[in-house]
Design a protein around this motif. Sequence first.
Motif, mmCIF file in Angstrom:
data_model
loop_
_atom_site.group_PDB
_atom_site.id
_atom_site.type_symbol
_atom_site.label_atom_id
_atom_site.label_comp_id
_atom_site.label_asym_id
_atom_site.label_seq_id
_atom_site.Cartn_x
_atom_site.Cartn_y
_atom_site.Cartn_z
ATOM 1 N N ILE A 51 0.714 -1.216 -0.016
ATOM 2 C CA ILE A 51 0.061 -0.154 -0.117
ATOM 3 C C ILE A 51 0.883 1.251 0.038
ATOM 4 C CG2 ILE A 51 -1.473 1.351 1.395
ATOM 5 C CD1 ILE A 51 -3.059 -1.457 2.194
ATOM 6 N N VAL A 52 1.893 1.278 0.823
ATOM 7 C CA VAL A 52 2.836 2.400 0.952
ATOM 8 C C VAL A 52 3.400 2.594 -0.596
ATOM 9 C CG1 VAL A 52 4.987 3.409 1.972
ATOM 10 C CG2 VAL A 52 3.018 2.078 3.473
ATOM 11 N N ASP A 53 3.892 1.407 -1.200
ATOM 12 C CA ASP A 53 4.624 1.490 -2.285
ATOM 13 C C ASP A 53 3.768 2.099 -3.303
ATOM 14 O OD1 ASP A 53 6.711 0.130 -1.178
ATOM 15 O OD2 ASP A 53 6.177 -1.818 -2.193
ATOM 16 N N VAL A 54 2.222 1.892 -3.556
ATOM 17 C CA VAL A 54 1.793 2.409 -4.607
ATOM 18 C C VAL A 54 0.590 3.746 -4.324
ATOM 19 C CG1 VAL A 54 1.405 0.100 -5.560
ATOM 20 C CG2 VAL A 54 -0.419 1.093 -3.997
ATOM 21 N N VAL A 55 0.677 4.104 -3.225
ATOM 22 C CA VAL A 55 -0.418 5.071 -2.767
ATOM 23 C C VAL A 55 0.569 6.441 -2.356
ATOM 24 C CG1 VAL A 55 -2.080 6.117 -1.275
ATOM 25 C CG2 VAL A 55 -2.080 3.749 -1.672
ATOM 26 N N PRO A 56 0.320 7.460 -2.951
ATOM 27 C CA PRO A 56 1.065 8.709 -2.647
ATOM 28 C C PRO A 56 0.940 9.178 -1.277
ATOM 29 C CG PRO A 56 -0.100 8.897 -4.570
ATOM 30 C CD PRO A 56 -0.516 7.726 -4.209
ATOM 31 N N ALA A 57 2.181 9.668 -0.734
ATOM 32 C CA ALA A 57 2.184 10.122 0.640
ATOM 33 C C ALA A 57 0.711 10.984 1.175
ATOM 34 C CB ALA A 57 3.417 11.001 0.851
ATOM 35 N N GLU A 58 0.173 11.755 0.418
ATOM 36 C CA GLU A 58 -0.717 12.842 0.979
ATOM 37 C C GLU A 58 -2.049 12.140 0.840
ATOM 38 O OE1 GLU A 58 -0.240 13.072 -3.845
ATOM 39 O OE2 GLU A 58 0.969 12.973 -2.069
#
Length: 429
Positions: free
Chosen positions: A130-137
């Motif tokens: 999830i962290v890999d594919v979702v932008p930080a914001e």
Amino acid sequence: MHAVRRWWHDTAGGLPATFWYLWVGLLINRAGAFAMLFLSLYLTDVREASVGLAGTVVGLYGAGGAAGVLLGGVLADRWGRRATLLAAHLTTAALMVALAFSQSLLLIAVLAALVGVVHSMPSPAFVAAIVDVVPAERRSRAFNLQFWAFNLGMAVASLLAGVLAEASFTALFLVDAAATLTAAVVIGWKVPETLRLATSPADQAPAAGPAPRSLRTRRPGLHTALTDRTFLVFVGLTFVLAVLTMQTSTIMPLAMRADGLGPSAYGLVVALGGALIVIGQLFVPRLIDRHRKDVVLATSTALLALGFGVLAVADELAVYLGAAVVWTVGSMIAAPPNAQINADLAPPQLRARYQSVFYLTFPAAAFVAPTLGGVSLQHLGDRHWLIVGGLGLLAALGHLLAGPPRERHVTALQKAAEPLTPADRISAS
């Protein structure tokens, strides 16, 4: 209608398709993971094991879970997220089929320990992907939806497990295996490998700033997470939150029994919490996104402390239900910032390893909460809940104190990960 569209955008908008396939896989995984909920009953009712032996086998499942979390984190960073998820799901399905037809108590004990390992392996891989594919914001809303799917799946699992266990324990294990295999099909079909390997020129470029001390090792690995002081402070505070949360399934039933309230009353309190999460979790992002993460976590921990502290004077079901509302709201608003901070603190190349250390807090809390809580309730009575509430308030203060230095550490990590621009390289040379 405009308000509904706005709410939907704030809650679930702007998330990539890969996230949604991961979300579906997680939901199926949780909704189908029900067989082990009835393992102790299966052992005593069908295999005629003693209560003590059944408890030992269930304990082996828990011990396997602690090992599986760490193994899953290491493999997700080495093999990849997709490969780890597929291996864990396919192995789980095979082990469930084996459990369905095993008769030897020794073999069942071994299989239960192995199921504990592979049941826990996907957790760090799911979150790392999830962290890999979702932008930080957008990660806060992604983690909020992940928490919602987890609890919705667990609610469905509890209902299905009760129905299937009444019909056939063999069917219980086989349907669990089928659901796990379905999740594997979704992941294998729709989820690409999300692990970013350092092969592009940008990834290989020099960093814009010095790396934090926690990353200055020759071969960063699991030991990096275990020696990262900023991260470990956060893990410690999360452990306290987990210990508080575990009171509902470990010590609270005993306290309710002492107050003359039966299993149906306990079931009502638990059901109320689950219903609040399923209905209200989708409204959490708009509530917390404007506030600092450390303030949100301090508030959530204080709500947990208040909810459990009230039980010191509880002797009626209405008080327990009111307290459940308070601590459930605390749990709901804690989930997104907890996951987001964990993601922020993890270097990209160690993302799943950091997740695995973070997830160790939950099996550890599952051991500490009943072990110490039972002794405390026996000797202190209702004063046990004052101790729980005081511990929660101390943790809330800890979040406020740890928040600013943690944010500086995250900023340093992000700066160290940025490649130098050509102008920066010239000025540095």
